[in-house]
Design an enzyme around this catalytic site. Structure first.
Site, mmCIF file in Angstrom:
data_model
loop_
_atom_site.group_PDB
_atom_site.id
_atom_site.type_symbol
_atom_site.label_atom_id
_atom_site.label_comp_id
_atom_site.label_asym_id
_atom_site.label_seq_id
_atom_site.Cartn_x
_atom_site.Cartn_y
_atom_site.Cartn_z
ATOM 1 N N CYS A 165 0.834 -1.203 0.000
ATOM 2 C CA CYS A 165 0.000 0.000 0.000
ATOM 3 C C CYS A 165 0.872 1.258 0.000
ATOM 4 C CB CYS A 165 -0.868 0.023 1.252
ATOM 5 S SG CYS A 165 -1.987 -1.362 1.380
ATOM 6 N N ARG A 188 5.157 0.783 -5.819
ATOM 7 C CA ARG A 188 5.092 -0.119 -4.666
ATOM 8 C C ARG A 188 4.191 -1.310 -4.947
ATOM 9 N NH1 ARG A 188 6.651 2.271 0.193
ATOM 10 N NH2 ARG A 188 5.143 1.087 1.402
ATOM 11 N N TRP A 196 -2.802 -2.526 -1.676
ATOM 12 C CA TRP A 196 -2.333 -3.864 -2.089
ATOM 13 C C TRP A 196 -3.092 -4.825 -1.183
ATOM 14 C CZ3 TRP A 196 0.659 -7.989 -0.012
ATOM 15 C CH2 TRP A 196 1.199 -8.869 -0.965
ATOM 16 N N ASN A 209 -1.810 1.285 5.860
ATOM 17 C CA ASN A 209 -0.898 0.292 5.271
ATOM 18 C C ASN A 209 -0.468 -0.617 6.414
ATOM 19 O OD1 ASN A 209 0.957 -1.198 3.851
ATOM 20 N ND2 ASN A 209 2.579 0.348 3.944
ATOM 21 N N GLY A 210 -0.710 -1.930 6.257
ATOM 22 C CA GLY A 210 -0.323 -2.867 7.318
ATOM 23 C C GLY A 210 -1.413 -3.902 7.510
ATOM 24 N N GLU A 267 18.952 -15.933 -9.408
ATOM 25 C CA GLU A 267 18.484 -14.552 -9.631
ATOM 26 C C GLU A 267 17.923 -14.401 -11.044
ATOM 27 O OE1 GLU A 267 17.681 -12.171 -7.950
ATOM 28 O OE2 GLU A 267 17.690 -10.441 -9.288
ATOM 29 N N LYS A 289 14.076 -13.204 -11.949
ATOM 30 C CA LYS A 289 13.802 -12.069 -12.843
ATOM 31 C C LYS A 289 12.803 -12.472 -13.923
ATOM 32 C CE LYS A 289 14.912 -9.138 -10.932
ATOM 33 N NZ LYS A 289 15.197 -9.713 -9.708
ATOM 34 N N GLU A 341 9.191 -13.285 -12.470
ATOM 35 C CA GLU A 341 8.415 -12.226 -11.798
ATOM 36 C C GLU A 341 7.964 -11.135 -12.760
ATOM 37 O OE1 GLU A 341 10.200 -9.721 -8.831
ATOM 38 O OE2 GLU A 341 12.180 -9.955 -9.681
ATOM 39 N N HIS A 384 20.346 -35.095 -10.818
ATOM 40 C CA HIS A 384 19.563 -35.619 -9.678
ATOM 41 C C HIS A 384 18.077 -35.308 -9.829
ATOM 42 C CE1 HIS A 384 23.288 -36.610 -7.641
ATOM 43 N NE2 HIS A 384 23.742 -35.418 -7.988
ATOM 44 N N LYS A 388 6.725 -3.621 -4.497
ATOM 45 C CA LYS A 388 8.159 -3.294 -4.438
ATOM 46 C C LYS A 388 8.697 -3.464 -3.025
ATOM 47 C CE LYS A 388 12.158 -1.907 -5.782
ATOM 48 N NZ LYS A 388 12.971 -2.863 -6.573
HETATM 49 C C1 AGP Z 1 13.142 -8.917 -6.537
HETATM 50 O O1 AGP Z 1 13.153 -8.610 -7.916
HETATM 51 C C2 AGP Z 1 11.772 -8.795 -5.932
HETATM 52 N N1 AGP Z 1 11.219 -7.519 -6.187
HETATM 53 C C3 AGP Z 1 11.720 -9.224 -4.486
HETATM 54 O O2 AGP Z 1 12.137 -10.571 -4.442
HETATM 55 C C4 AGP Z 1 12.594 -8.424 -3.485
HETATM 56 O O3 AGP Z 1 13.964 -8.683 -3.729
HETATM 57 C C5 AGP Z 1 12.245 -8.894 -2.059
HETATM 58 O O4 AGP Z 1 10.897 -8.582 -1.808
HETATM 59 C C6 AGP Z 1 13.125 -8.250 -0.989
HETATM 60 O O5 AGP Z 1 12.917 -6.860 -0.961
HETATM 61 P P1 AGP Z 1 13.965 -5.934 -0.172
HETATM 62 O O6 AGP Z 1 15.304 -6.131 -0.840
HETATM 63 O O7 AGP Z 1 13.434 -4.555 -0.321
HETATM 64 O O8 AGP Z 1 13.993 -6.415 1.258
#
Ligand code: AGP
Length: 615
Positions: A2, A27, A75, A101-102, A488, A492, A495, A511, A610
């Site tokens: 949020c 966000r 959100w 937010n929360g 990683e 990418k 997501e 395996h 985010k």
């Molecule tokens: C990564 O591309 C994602 N957006 C997500 O995995 C992110 O790395 C994760 O939520 C951790 O966020 P932070 O680094 O702000 O703690």
């Protein structure tokens, strides 16, 4: 997550609120709304969908007029995304309105109690329960709006960042936070801005106050800003000057923030090293942890904490600290660590990694480790965020604001800082030869130029992306330092393009995962010469023998793999320990181009946020 904005002052509130909500879109959200106090009445407009939907509604309904208001991007946590569950939420009589937010964990019992007291609810949200509780307290006691908020928050279990507005109190906004971020910007006389982070505020003022947990801000256009704890103790606001600059929040001619941030990496890696590395004299200077270096030198164990991409950076950190500083490392998902009753020793050094500095699971894991006496070192990108304030010490990554939900420059900045830390500790411990230490410093210092070289291959990478943009699945393989890079790269792709992808240690193929290989399966292999080169050549042969498609990241000039692979992307040759900073770049570009070709919302992928400030 949020997004929250609030404004009180002399200007029209609505233009400031709607622009602030746009700054917070990164966000991640699914609905939006605003409420403005207009001529002693509250004009509230909200809807499911994007901020642009809200703007259209305002266009049809007429722009709210007034100099005090609140705005929100939601959100969804409790209740699906729809118009009713969107914020702001109001008391039953419509006099008091709130954004949040929360998560209110005890919203169920509170809702039942309020129903017994005759309240009815329109939405399925925990937020509506809190605003009804505030209103119930105000209606049944002769207390101010601030007091009713304070009393209500003492009954709440959970996380909140709220702003409350009362039409019968036209000169005041009440804000409060616990576990979710909140910052107050101090404008001209009698003018204040409230937001989840500094991005909606920076164009109006650089003077901000970050609220601490269980603090309430009384923002009064006549009496100014007052801070009071929920236990009713007044606190002196600590005014800081923002280091954020407005142009960092713009796309700068790029189609997406993510592409801009991928291309910013030569600069952001350089900024993460600035003032910290002297290759000529062989010095590393990390002022933020200077007083804790002995903790590292004496550490029997380092625990890396993080989520998502930050957890992948921690995985690279494991290879760095074990290889260079010879310190045992455990890498923990913060969300698992906080609940599994882990063994934590007082001489443990915990490195908490986070771009946003607001990830709830990482924050909670830090508090757990701190409660057991461990030393907590932070690696964060957002200055003044909650995680740096919860650690004993740390080093900022200085990558600049990362707006795209998919983390790119933050990852390479995190790995850069981890490399500096591991090198510094290794040098202090004498666990690395002087020649390798100096050579690595020189190579590290040149990484930004090498990243520039790789970025120049974007057209070739785009060509490869076009071939594989419609695959249903993908595998990513790497060994040693490049195994976290494979993880990683897979994250990418999945997501932002929604293609299922998995990262694996290349040797693990036999395996199980090798059963997946057929002519439909693209296998992205991180295979630079530095490291277990012959072994990964064998892994590539195993895939080719089963008709798998190989897209290999190789050292420039390398021929053996070029003959085997369907496509290759060449990168400069550096020490294996520095390879992740180079080999991740093509994988970032691959995922970006594929996502764009698939018409995905690259900067705001579906379902994602985010900054994950809820559990
Ligand atoms: C990564 O591309 C994602 N957006 C997500 O995995 C992110 O790395 C994760 O939520 C951790 O966020 P932070 O680094 O702000 O703690």
């Amino acid at each position: 997550m949020c997004g929250i904005v609030g404004y009180i002052g002399q200007r029209e509130a609505y233009p400031i609120l709607i622009k602030g909500l746009k700054r917070l879109e990164y966000r991640g959200y699914d609905s939006a709304g605003v409420a403005v106090l207009e001529n002693d009445d509250i004009d509230l407009i909200k809807c499911q969908g994007k901020v642009s939907n809200l703007e259209q509604m305002v266009l049809e309904a007429g722009t709210p007029k007034g100099t005090m208001g609140i705005g929100h991007t939601r959100w969804a946590t409790h209740g699906p995304p729809n118009d009713v569950n969107a914020h702001p939420h109001t008391s039953e009589n419509g006099n008091v309105v709130m954004i949040h937010n929360g998560i209110i964990e005890n919203y169920g019992p509170l809702r039942e109690e309020l129903i017994k007291r005759g309240h009815t609810f329109k939405s399925e949200t925990d937020t509506e329960v809190l605003i009804q509780l505030i209103d119930n307290i105000q209606q049944n006691n002769d207390v101010t709006l601030f007091e009713s908020v304070r009393i209500a928050l003492n009954e709440v279990i959970g996380a909140y960042a709220i702003v409350v507005m009362d039409k019968n109190n036209p000169n005041q906004l009440i804000a409060a936070k616990k576990g979710s971020p909140m910052v107050v910007g101090i404008g001209q006389k009698g003018e204040y801005f409230i937001a989840s982070d500094a991005t909606p505020i920076v164009e109006f003022t650089k003077n901000v106050v970050y609220l601490e947990d269980e603090e309430i801000a009384i923002v009064d256009r006549n009496d100014g800003l007052k801070l009071v704890s929920i236990s009713n103790h007044e606190k002196t606001p600590y005014v800081q000057e923002l280091e954020l600059h407005l142009e960092a929040l713009e796309k700068g001619g790029y189609e997406h923030f993510m592409l801009k941030e991928i291309y910013e990496q030569p600069r952001s890696i350089r900024d993460s090293m600035r003032g910290r590395i002297r290759p000529d004299t062989g010095h590393v200077e990390l002022g933020g942890i200077r007083d804790y270096i002995q903790k590292f030198v004496n550490a029997k164990r380092i625990i890396m904490l993080g989520c998502g991409t930050s957890w992948h950076a921690g995985m690279v950190g494991e290879y760095l600290f074990e290889d260079l500083a010879r310190i045992p490392v455990e890498v923990e998902y913060a969300s698992e660590f906080r609940y599994r009753n882990p063994i934590i020793y007082e001489d443990d050094v915990v490195i908490a990694i986070s771009q946003s500095g607001e990830t709830a699971d990482t924050l909670a894991a830090i508090e757990l480790a701190k409660s057991k006496g461990a030393t907590i070192i932070g690696i964060c990108n957002v200055i003044g965020s909650s995680i740096p304030r919860a650690t004993h010490a740390g080093s900022y990554t200085h990558a600049g604001p990362e707006i795209g939900v998919a983390s790119t420059k933050a990852f390479t900045a995190q790995v850069t800082v981890l490399t500096l830390m591991a090198l510094h500790v290794a040098h202090q411990k004498g666990s690395i030869t002087s020649s390798r230490f100096h050579r690595l410093l020189i190579e590290l210092n040149d990484i930004p130029n090498m990243v520039e070289t790789v970025l120049k291959q974007s057209d070739k990478i785009k060509y490869i992306s076009d071939i594989y943009k419609d695959v249903p699945n993908a595998l990513y393989l790497g060994r040693g330092y490049n195994f976290p890079v494979a993880l990683e790269g897979a994250l990418k792709l999945k997501e932002i393009s929604y293609i299922h992808a998995e990262g694996y240690p290349a040797a693990e193929m036999k395996h199980g995962p090798i059963a997946l290989i057929d002519e439909e399966m693209p296998v992205f292999v991180v295979a630079p010469r530095a490291g277990s080169y012959d072994k990964i050549v064998s892994n590539i042969q195993e895939v080719k023998a089963r008709k798998g498609k190989i897209i290999a990241i190789i050292t420039e000039g390398e021929e053996r793999i070029k003959e085997m692979a369907d496509h290759t992307i060449e990168v400069p040759d550096v020490d294996e320990s520095l390879m992740p900073l180079i080999t991740v770049i093509p994988l970032q570009l691959l995922s970006y181009h594929i996502a764009v070709m698939r018409g995905c919302n690259v900067d705001q992928p579906r379902n994602l946020a985010k900054s994950v400030t809820v559990e």
